[in-house]
Scaffold this active site. Structure first.
Site, PDB file in Angstrom:
ATOM      1  N   ARG A  81      -0.218  -8.874  13.516  1.00  0.00           N
ATOM      2  CA  ARG A  81      -0.709  -7.871  12.560  1.00  0.00           C
ATOM      3  C   ARG A  81      -1.695  -8.505  11.682  1.00  0.00           C
ATOM      4  NH1 ARG A  81       4.306  -5.064  11.499  1.00  0.00           N
ATOM      5  NH2 ARG A  81       2.985  -3.995   9.914  1.00  0.00           N
ATOM      6  N   ARG A  86      11.266  -0.769  11.366  1.00  0.00           N
ATOM      7  CA  ARG A  86      10.131  -0.706  11.878  1.00  0.00           C
ATOM      8  C   ARG A  86      10.159  -1.453  13.166  1.00  0.00           C
ATOM      9  NH1 ARG A  86       4.666   0.240   8.459  1.00  0.00           N
ATOM     10  NH2 ARG A  86       4.021  -0.672  10.416  1.00  0.00           N
ATOM     11  N   ARG A 109      -9.590   0.613   8.655  1.00  0.00           N
ATOM     12  CA  ARG A 109      -9.059  -0.777   9.079  1.00  0.00           C
ATOM     13  C   ARG A 109     -10.028  -1.641   9.807  1.00  0.00           C
ATOM     14  NH1 ARG A 109      -3.098   0.372   8.911  1.00  0.00           N
ATOM     15  NH2 ARG A 109      -2.092  -1.638   9.153  1.00  0.00           N
ATOM     16  N   LYS A 169       0.812  -1.290   0.034  1.00  0.00           N
ATOM     17  CA  LYS A 169       0.003   0.034  -0.005  1.00  0.00           C
ATOM     18  C   LYS A 169       0.776   1.333  -0.194  1.00  0.00           C
ATOM     19  CE  LYS A 169      -2.019  -1.089   3.802  1.00  0.00           C
ATOM     20  NZ  LYS A 169      -1.352  -2.435   4.303  1.00  0.00           N
ATOM     21  N   ARG A 212      11.530  -5.137   5.222  1.00  0.00           N
ATOM     22  CA  ARG A 212      11.352  -3.595   5.011  1.00  0.00           C
ATOM     23  C   ARG A 212      12.249  -2.700   5.925  1.00  0.00           C
ATOM     24  NH1 ARG A 212       5.028  -1.722   5.297  1.00  0.00           N
ATOM     25  NH2 ARG A 212       5.358  -2.309   7.411  1.00  0.00           N
TER      26      ARG A 212
HETATM   27  P1  ADP Z   1       1.225  -1.628   7.592  1.00  0.00           P
HETATM   28  O1  ADP Z   1       2.071  -0.511   6.528  1.00  0.00           O
HETATM   29  O2  ADP Z   1       2.211  -2.683   7.856  1.00  0.00           O
HETATM   30  O3  ADP Z   1       0.094  -1.907   7.034  1.00  0.00           O
HETATM   31  P2  ADP Z   1       0.817   0.684   9.119  1.00  0.00           P
HETATM   32  O4  ADP Z   1       1.932   1.644   8.770  1.00  0.00           O
HETATM   33  O5  ADP Z   1      -0.355   1.163   8.062  1.00  0.00           O
HETATM   34  O6  ADP Z   1       0.986  -0.540   8.756  1.00  0.00           O
HETATM   35  O7  ADP Z   1       0.264   0.721  10.402  1.00  0.00           O
HETATM   36  C1  ADP Z   1       0.995   0.584  11.485  1.00  0.00           C
HETATM   37  C2  ADP Z   1       0.423   0.572  12.888  1.00  0.00           C
HETATM   38  O8  ADP Z   1      -0.319   1.693  13.211  1.00  0.00           O
HETATM   39  C3  ADP Z   1      -1.066  -0.648  12.943  1.00  0.00           C
HETATM   40  O9  ADP Z   1      -0.484  -1.932  13.333  1.00  0.00           O
HETATM   41  C4  ADP Z   1      -1.681  -0.104  14.003  1.00  0.00           C
HETATM   42  O10 ADP Z   1      -1.329  -0.273  15.056  1.00  0.00           O
HETATM   43  C5  ADP Z   1      -1.553   1.385  13.556  1.00  0.00           C
HETATM   44  N1  ADP Z   1      -2.782   2.135  12.631  1.00  0.00           N
HETATM   45  C6  ADP Z   1      -2.435   2.460  11.574  1.00  0.00           C
HETATM   46  N2  ADP Z   1      -3.524   2.626  10.837  1.00  0.00           N
HETATM   47  C7  ADP Z   1      -4.564   2.366  11.801  1.00  0.00           C
HETATM   48  C8  ADP Z   1      -5.925   2.613  11.723  1.00  0.00           C
HETATM   49  N3  ADP Z   1      -6.689   2.804  10.545  1.00  0.00           N
HETATM   50  N4  ADP Z   1      -6.627   1.841  12.868  1.00  0.00           N
HETATM   51  C9  ADP Z   1      -6.167   1.589  13.833  1.00  0.00           C
HETATM   52  N5  ADP Z   1      -4.791   1.430  13.946  1.00  0.00           N
HETATM   53  C10 ADP Z   1      -4.197   1.772  12.850  1.00  0.00           C
HETATM   54  P1  ADP Z   2       2.251  -1.820   3.047  1.00  0.00           P
HETATM   55  O1  ADP Z   2       2.288  -0.309   3.324  1.00  0.00           O
HETATM   56  O2  ADP Z   2       0.746  -2.362   2.457  1.00  0.00           O
HETATM   57  O3  ADP Z   2       2.210  -2.399   4.639  1.00  0.00           O
HETATM   58  P2  ADP Z   2       4.811  -1.547   1.932  1.00  0.00           P
HETATM   59  O4  ADP Z   2       4.562  -0.975   0.661  1.00  0.00           O
HETATM   60  O5  ADP Z   2       5.350  -0.786   3.054  1.00  0.00           O
HETATM   61  O6  ADP Z   2       3.489  -2.172   2.316  1.00  0.00           O
HETATM   62  O7  ADP Z   2       5.743  -2.908   1.405  1.00  0.00           O
HETATM   63  C1  ADP Z   2       6.146  -3.981   2.244  1.00  0.00           C
HETATM   64  C2  ADP Z   2       7.361  -4.386   1.856  1.00  0.00           C
HETATM   65  O8  ADP Z   2       7.414  -4.963   0.668  1.00  0.00           O
HETATM   66  C3  ADP Z   2       8.312  -3.231   1.606  1.00  0.00           C
HETATM   67  O9  ADP Z   2       9.679  -3.448   1.934  1.00  0.00           O
HETATM   68  C4  ADP Z   2       8.270  -2.970  -0.029  1.00  0.00           C
HETATM   69  O10 ADP Z   2       9.717  -2.571  -0.402  1.00  0.00           O
HETATM   70  C5  ADP Z   2       7.905  -4.278  -0.230  1.00  0.00           C
HETATM   71  N1  ADP Z   2       7.293  -4.536  -1.554  1.00  0.00           N
HETATM   72  C6  ADP Z   2       6.017  -3.650  -1.659  1.00  0.00           C
HETATM   73  N2  ADP Z   2       5.588  -4.070  -3.184  1.00  0.00           N
HETATM   74  C7  ADP Z   2       6.261  -5.079  -3.594  1.00  0.00           C
HETATM   75  C8  ADP Z   2       6.147  -6.014  -4.584  1.00  0.00           C
HETATM   76  N3  ADP Z   2       5.350  -5.759  -5.638  1.00  0.00           N
HETATM   77  N4  ADP Z   2       7.009  -6.947  -4.683  1.00  0.00           N
HETATM   78  C9  ADP Z   2       8.149  -7.169  -3.707  1.00  0.00           C
HETATM   79  N5  ADP Z   2       8.319  -6.514  -2.828  1.00  0.00           N
HETATM   80  C10 ADP Z   2       7.369  -5.372  -2.513  1.00  0.00           C
END
Ligand code: ADP
Ligand code: ADP
Ligand code: ZN
Length: 216
Positions: A171, A160, A88, A13, A127
């Site tokens: 998660r 992170r 979420r 995302k 990541r």
């Molecule tokens: P990821 O990229 O792995 O999906 P995020 O950076 O979006 O993770 O979120 C990291 C953490 O921040 C989540 O595990 C949660 O604790 C909190 N968080 C982010 N967005 C939300 C949301 N919309 N509702 C509740 N908690 C959230």
């Molecule tokens: P999210 O925001 O959904 O948690 P991220 O964009 O942070 O996901 O991506 C999670 C990890 O996977 C990062 O380290 C990113 O560089 C890697 N990644 C994202 N898209 C791809 C893909 N299409 N193929 C392989 N690795 C990816």
């Protein structure tokens, strides 16, 4: 263009969001980035959010909803925005719907990025994120040109604290229970587009933009 990026942690995302907001010239609203910025600044919000984030749990709905509602009143959202990591939960989705209805600004589309769980674990544990500008990298799948240094701003890359195997598993469980039901929720509204997120970053981007370009 008012878009939601939906998908499990690690689906891509943030990675797709970075590219989409440049193409469509809209702000990238990532609730995770908002919380990490608050933690860095040591604000009360940051302290509160950190407790939940470190355990791989969701920050309470009332906290998150208030932040997003506030953010959507900012003038830079006038021509649209990309929501990444929000909503979420069903309660967050319903609160967002109520706000959007009141503002008469319906969503353009909800893009559901689909990736199998084994791949998610590899992605999340490798990541790396820039301390300066929050750009996302992966040690193997999307490395920076110079190890541990951000291509965009020269900032230092870090891992992170919630990207450990144990917290990632927690998660993913939270995702299955609380976030996955949103796929049916938006599917019923006929604005859901599912893309195969397991392909190369550029291929996923091409599929998302071809879908969104058709919605204009
Ligand atoms: P990821 O990229 O792995 O999906 P995020 O950076 O979006 O993770 O979120 C990291 C953490 O921040 C989540 O595990 C949660 O604790 C909190 N968080 C982010 N967005 C939300 C949301 N919309 N509702 C509740 N908690 C959230
Ligand atoms: P999210 O925001 O959904 O948690 P991220 O964009 O942070 O996901 O991506 C999670 C990890 O996977 C990062 O380290 C990113 O560089 C890697 N990644 C994202 N898209 C791809 C893909 N299409 N193929 C392989 N690795 C990816
Ligand atoms: Zn950077």
């Amino acid at each position: 263009m008012r878009i939601i990026l939906l998908g499990p942690p690690g689906a891509g995302k943030g990675t797709q969001g970075e590219r989409l907001v440049i193409k469509y010239n809209i702000p990238h609203i990532s609730t995770g980035d908002i919380f990490r910025a608050a933690i860095k600044e040591g604000t009360e919000l940051g302290l509160r959010a950190k407790e939940y984030m470190d355990q791989g749990k969701l920050v309470p709905d009332e906290v998150v909803v208030g932040i997003v509602q506030d953010r959507l009143t900012h003038p830079d959202t006038k021509n649209g925005y990309l929501l990444d990591g929000f909503p979420r939960t069903l309660a967050q989705a319903e609160a967002l719907d109520a706000s959007l209805q009141a503002m008469d600004t319906p969503l353009t589309g909800v893009v559901n990025v689909d990736v199998v769980e084994d791949e998610l674990i590899d992605r999340l544990t490798g990541r790396r994120v820039c301390r300066g500008c929050a750009t996302t990298y992966h040690v193997k799948f999307n490395p920076p040109t110079v190890r541990s240094v951000c291509d965009k701003c020269g900032g230092e890359l870090y891992q992170r604290t919630d990207d450990t195997v144990e917290t990632v598993k927690q998660r993913l469980e939270v995702y299955r229970q609380q976030t996955a039901p949103l796929i049916a929720y938006y599917g019923a509204k006929d604005i859901l587009y599912t893309v195969d997120g397991s392909r190369e970053i550029e291929e996923v981007f091409a599929e998302i933009t071809s879908i969104l370009d058709r919605q204009h």
